[in-house]
Design a protein around this motif. Structure first.
Motif, mmCIF file in Angstrom:
data_model
loop_
_atom_site.group_PDB
_atom_site.id
_atom_site.type_symbol
_atom_site.label_atom_id
_atom_site.label_comp_id
_atom_site.label_asym_id
_atom_site.label_seq_id
_atom_site.Cartn_x
_atom_site.Cartn_y
_atom_site.Cartn_z
ATOM 1 N N LYS A 1 1.740 -6.713 -4.392
ATOM 2 C CA LYS A 1 2.450 -7.884 -4.903
ATOM 3 C C LYS A 1 2.166 -9.106 -4.020
ATOM 4 O O LYS A 1 1.978 -10.228 -4.526
ATOM 5 C CB LYS A 1 3.946 -7.591 -4.958
ATOM 6 C CG LYS A 1 4.344 -6.643 -6.096
ATOM 7 C CD LYS A 1 5.849 -6.463 -6.136
ATOM 8 C CE LYS A 1 6.248 -5.617 -7.336
ATOM 9 N NZ LYS A 1 6.017 -6.329 -8.623
ATOM 10 N N ALA A 2 2.141 -8.883 -2.718
ATOM 11 C CA ALA A 2 1.864 -9.995 -1.812
ATOM 12 C C ALA A 2 0.442 -10.515 -1.981
ATOM 13 O O ALA A 2 0.164 -11.696 -1.711
ATOM 14 C CB ALA A 2 2.095 -9.557 -0.361
ATOM 15 N N ALA A 3 -0.459 -9.664 -2.441
ATOM 16 C CA ALA A 3 -1.858 -10.059 -2.619
ATOM 17 C C ALA A 3 -2.088 -10.795 -3.934
ATOM 18 O O ALA A 3 -3.227 -11.144 -4.243
ATOM 19 C CB ALA A 3 -2.749 -8.825 -2.548
ATOM 20 N N ALA B 1 2.535 0.068 0.099
ATOM 21 C CA ALA B 1 1.279 -0.378 -0.502
ATOM 22 C C ALA B 1 1.549 -1.206 -1.762
ATOM 23 O O ALA B 1 0.834 -2.179 -2.049
ATOM 24 C CB ALA B 1 0.401 0.828 -0.832
ATOM 25 N N LEU B 2 2.582 -0.845 -2.505
ATOM 26 C CA LEU B 2 2.963 -1.612 -3.695
ATOM 27 C C LEU B 2 3.383 -3.029 -3.308
ATOM 28 O O LEU B 2 2.994 -4.011 -3.957
ATOM 29 C CB LEU B 2 4.097 -0.898 -4.437
ATOM 30 C CG LEU B 2 4.750 -1.655 -5.600
ATOM 31 C CD1 LEU B 2 3.739 -1.955 -6.697
ATOM 32 C CD2 LEU B 2 5.922 -0.849 -6.167
ATOM 33 N N TYR B 3 4.183 -3.166 -2.254
ATOM 34 C CA TYR B 3 4.588 -4.489 -1.806
ATOM 35 C C TYR B 3 3.384 -5.304 -1.332
ATOM 36 O O TYR B 3 3.319 -6.528 -1.524
ATOM 37 C CB TYR B 3 5.622 -4.367 -0.691
ATOM 38 C CG TYR B 3 7.018 -4.138 -1.195
ATOM 39 C CD1 TYR B 3 7.736 -5.170 -1.801
ATOM 40 C CD2 TYR B 3 7.616 -2.889 -1.090
ATOM 41 C CE1 TYR B 3 9.018 -4.963 -2.283
ATOM 42 C CE2 TYR B 3 8.898 -2.666 -1.568
ATOM 43 C CZ TYR B 3 9.595 -3.699 -2.164
ATOM 44 O OH TYR B 3 10.866 -3.498 -2.645
ATOM 45 N N PHE C 1 -4.274 0.762 -1.806
ATOM 46 C CA PHE C 1 -4.049 2.031 -1.129
ATOM 47 C C PHE C 1 -3.456 1.764 0.252
ATOM 48 O O PHE C 1 -3.857 0.829 0.934
ATOM 49 C CB PHE C 1 -5.354 2.799 -0.976
ATOM 50 C CG PHE C 1 -5.710 3.634 -2.162
ATOM 51 C CD1 PHE C 1 -6.348 3.078 -3.252
ATOM 52 C CD2 PHE C 1 -5.396 4.981 -2.194
ATOM 53 C CE1 PHE C 1 -6.685 3.834 -4.345
ATOM 54 C CE2 PHE C 1 -5.723 5.755 -3.283
ATOM 55 C CZ PHE C 1 -6.364 5.184 -4.373
ATOM 56 N N SER C 2 -2.536 2.597 0.650
ATOM 57 C CA SER C 2 -1.964 2.482 1.983
ATOM 58 C C SER C 2 -3.061 2.690 3.014
ATOM 59 O O SER C 2 -3.765 3.695 3.009
ATOM 60 C CB SER C 2 -0.864 3.533 2.177
ATOM 61 O OG SER C 2 -0.335 3.466 3.482
ATOM 62 N N GLY C 3 -3.245 1.680 3.866
ATOM 63 C CA GLY C 3 -4.261 1.775 4.907
ATOM 64 C C GLY C 3 -5.646 1.405 4.457
ATOM 65 O O GLY C 3 -6.593 1.489 5.232
ATOM 66 N N GLU C 4 -5.812 0.972 3.178
ATOM 67 C CA GLU C 4 -7.122 0.583 2.675
ATOM 68 C C GLU C 4 -7.052 -0.842 2.156
ATOM 69 O O GLU C 4 -5.972 -1.409 1.966
ATOM 70 C CB GLU C 4 -7.588 1.544 1.572
ATOM 71 C CG GLU C 4 -7.717 2.982 2.044
ATOM 72 C CD GLU C 4 -8.193 3.913 0.947
ATOM 73 O OE1 GLU C 4 -8.808 3.425 -0.019
ATOM 74 O OE2 GLU C 4 -7.944 5.121 1.065
ATOM 75 N N LYS C 5 -8.189 -1.411 1.808
ATOM 76 C CA LYS C 5 -8.226 -2.799 1.369
ATOM 77 C C LYS C 5 -7.682 -2.928 -0.055
ATOM 78 O O LYS C 5 -7.633 -1.973 -0.820
ATOM 79 C CB LYS C 5 -9.657 -3.324 1.444
ATOM 80 C CG LYS C 5 -10.602 -2.711 0.404
ATOM 81 C CD LYS C 5 -11.968 -3.366 0.486
ATOM 82 C CE LYS C 5 -12.903 -2.786 -0.590
ATOM 83 N NZ LYS C 5 -14.223 -3.445 -0.581
ATOM 84 N N ALA D 1 -0.654 3.028 -3.653
ATOM 85 C CA ALA D 1 -1.007 4.445 -3.596
ATOM 86 C C ALA D 1 -1.019 4.940 -2.157
ATOM 87 O O ALA D 1 -1.329 4.192 -1.225
ATOM 88 C CB ALA D 1 -2.367 4.681 -4.248
ATOM 89 N N ALA D 2 -0.671 6.216 -2.006
ATOM 90 C CA ALA D 2 -0.712 6.856 -0.688
ATOM 91 C C ALA D 2 -1.201 8.290 -0.875
ATOM 92 O O ALA D 2 -0.940 8.914 -1.909
ATOM 93 C CB ALA D 2 0.664 6.841 -0.037
ATOM 94 N N ARG D 3 -1.903 8.799 0.142
ATOM 95 C CA ARG D 3 -2.535 10.114 0.016
ATOM 96 C C ARG D 3 -1.715 11.199 0.720
ATOM 97 O O ARG D 3 -1.158 10.987 1.792
ATOM 98 C CB ARG D 3 -3.943 10.078 0.609
ATOM 99 C CG ARG D 3 -4.902 9.168 -0.144
ATOM 100 C CD ARG D 3 -6.326 9.264 0.389
ATOM 101 N NE ARG D 3 -7.226 8.397 -0.348
ATOM 102 C CZ ARG D 3 -7.784 8.698 -1.520
ATOM 103 N NH1 ARG D 3 -7.534 9.878 -2.059
ATOM 104 N NH2 ARG D 3 -8.585 7.850 -2.127
ATOM 105 N N PHE D 4 -1.683 12.370 0.065
ATOM 106 C CA PHE D 4 -1.083 13.569 0.652
ATOM 107 C C PHE D 4 -2.210 14.513 1.051
ATOM 108 O O PHE D 4 -3.151 14.718 0.280
ATOM 109 C CB PHE D 4 -0.180 14.267 -0.375
ATOM 110 C CG PHE D 4 0.300 15.637 0.071
ATOM 111 C CD1 PHE D 4 1.364 15.760 0.944
ATOM 112 C CD2 PHE D 4 -0.337 16.793 -0.368
ATOM 113 C CE1 PHE D 4 1.800 17.007 1.365
ATOM 114 C CE2 PHE D 4 0.082 18.048 0.044
ATOM 115 C CZ PHE D 4 1.157 18.149 0.910
ATOM 116 N N PRO D 5 -2.185 15.064 2.254
ATOM 117 C CA PRO D 5 -1.074 15.040 3.234
ATOM 118 C C PRO D 5 -1.255 13.995 4.341
ATOM 119 O O PRO D 5 -0.425 13.918 5.236
ATOM 120 C CB PRO D 5 -1.135 16.438 3.818
ATOM 121 C CG PRO D 5 -2.590 16.780 3.805
ATOM 122 C CD PRO D 5 -3.177 16.122 2.590
#
Length: 345
Positions: free
Chosen positions: A325-327, A320-322, A334-338, A300-304
């Motif tokens: 998968k790596a996790a 964030a999806l990759y 979330f992009s930039g979150e845990k 997931a990523a947030r706008f804006p």
């Protein structure tokens, strides 16, 4: 065929080509496939143009005599924005040396539809005059009213059919046939338009874990059922979201803060709803008898904050999806979150 200046001239051309020149190729480019025809003789009623062509095929191959149009009369009247009614009468005789040559007259009603800058035939009705009809009444008033009602009904029915056909075509052009979600082209356009409105939003990329293995070991029909049930679950849990199938086993959702049932798009709220999505998806699979264990990874990523254009936001959600998968897969990041693991998946 050159554009014809008026409905009357177009009908004059039809009768000239058909009766005098025996040019039957005009049937291919002057008639619509949904044309209906009411005539005289063996092909009295044809509910479609295809049926009419079949009925007169033998007659055309056997016909050796053309006709001469000795007198003709036409009158047109618009009946809708794109349809015009032409009524008229022809007096014809055979082009033959036989003293017993056929001489007759008939009346016709032709309904034309304007297709761009050309006319196309939608309905034809031929009739033989009533010999007891008064010489001063071309069409009896009662019959004309009845004909107008029938033609109006015909126009309305065909218009409804065309509108329904256009709706189906538009739906098919915008939706994925298997999952009933938006297709890639249209969901991208819709999300881009939503982003231009400036409201906060969250883009979620979803990918089914080990989906190729499901197809390879259990077959593509079962894989299609997995995809279909996921589409159903997405529509059930996120009915107001912009959701689509990007391709294969990749899906996208876009949640808007003032439209979707997650306010104000908190991380905890999205985790709760995506867990519910996984639960509903599992229930739908079981209802179809699919007992295999299936999970999904989400990014997931947030706008804006993480992108003000579709491609920018997609990049961060995809990254964030990759990371999910790596996790270890079966989790939401979330992009930039845990990393956040979905309950039980």
């Amino acid at each position: 065929m050159e554009n014809l200046p008026s409905p009357e001239t177009f009908c004059r051309y039809l009768w000239h080509e058909y009766l005098e020149k025996q040019n039957y190729t005009l049937l291919d480019h002057c008639f619509l496939p949904e044309t209906t025809i009411i005539g005289t003789g063996e092909h009295e009623v044809s509910r479609s143009f295809e049926m009419f062509v079949q009925k007169i095929a033998a007659e055309i191959s056997a016909r050796t005599t053309a006709f001469i149009i000795e007198d003709q009369w036409y009158q047109s009247q618009p009946v809708s924005a794109d349809c015009t009614l032409v009524i008229g009468e022809l007096r014809v005789r055979e082009q033959t040396e036989n003293p017993l040559e056929f001489i007759g007259r008939f009346r016709f009603t032709i309904l034309l539809r304007q297709m761009g800058n050309q006319w196309r035939v939608l309905h034809v009705h031929q009739s033989v005059p009533d010999p007891e009809q008064g010489t001063d009444e071309f069409f009896p008033h009662r019959l004309m009213e009845q004909s107008n009602r029938q033609l109006k009904q015909l126009v309305e029915e065909k218009t409804r059919a065309l509108e329904e056909s256009y709706r189906r075509m538009e739906y098919n052009a915008r939706h994925d046939s298997l999952t009933r979600l938006l297709n890639r082209r249209w969901v991208e356009a819709q999300i881009s338009a939503a982003m231009q409105e400036g409201r906060p939003g969250v883009m979620i990329m979803l990918d089914i874990d080990w989906f190729k293995q499901i197809n390879d070991t259990m077959g593509h029909p079962l894989g299609d059922q997995v995809l279909e049930t996921l589409g159903q679950a997405i529509l059930a849990v996120f009915p107001d979201a912009l959701s689509g199938r990007i391709g294969g086993d990749e899906f996208i959702l876009y949640l808007r803060s003032d439209r979707d049932q997650i306010n104000p798009l908190s991380t905890a709220g999205i985790i709760e709803e995506t867990n519910r999505l996984m639960s509903v998806w599992e229930t739908l699979r079981k209802q179809k008898g699919l007992t295999i264990s299936v999970s999904a990874s989400l990014g997931a990523a947030r706008f804006p904050e993480q992108g003000q254009q579709f491609d920018q936001l997609w990049y961060h959600a995809d990254q964030a999806l990759y990371q999910a998968k790596a996790a270890g897969r079966g989790c939401l990041r979330f992009s930039g979150e845990k990393d956040e693991r979905l309950n039980g998946f």
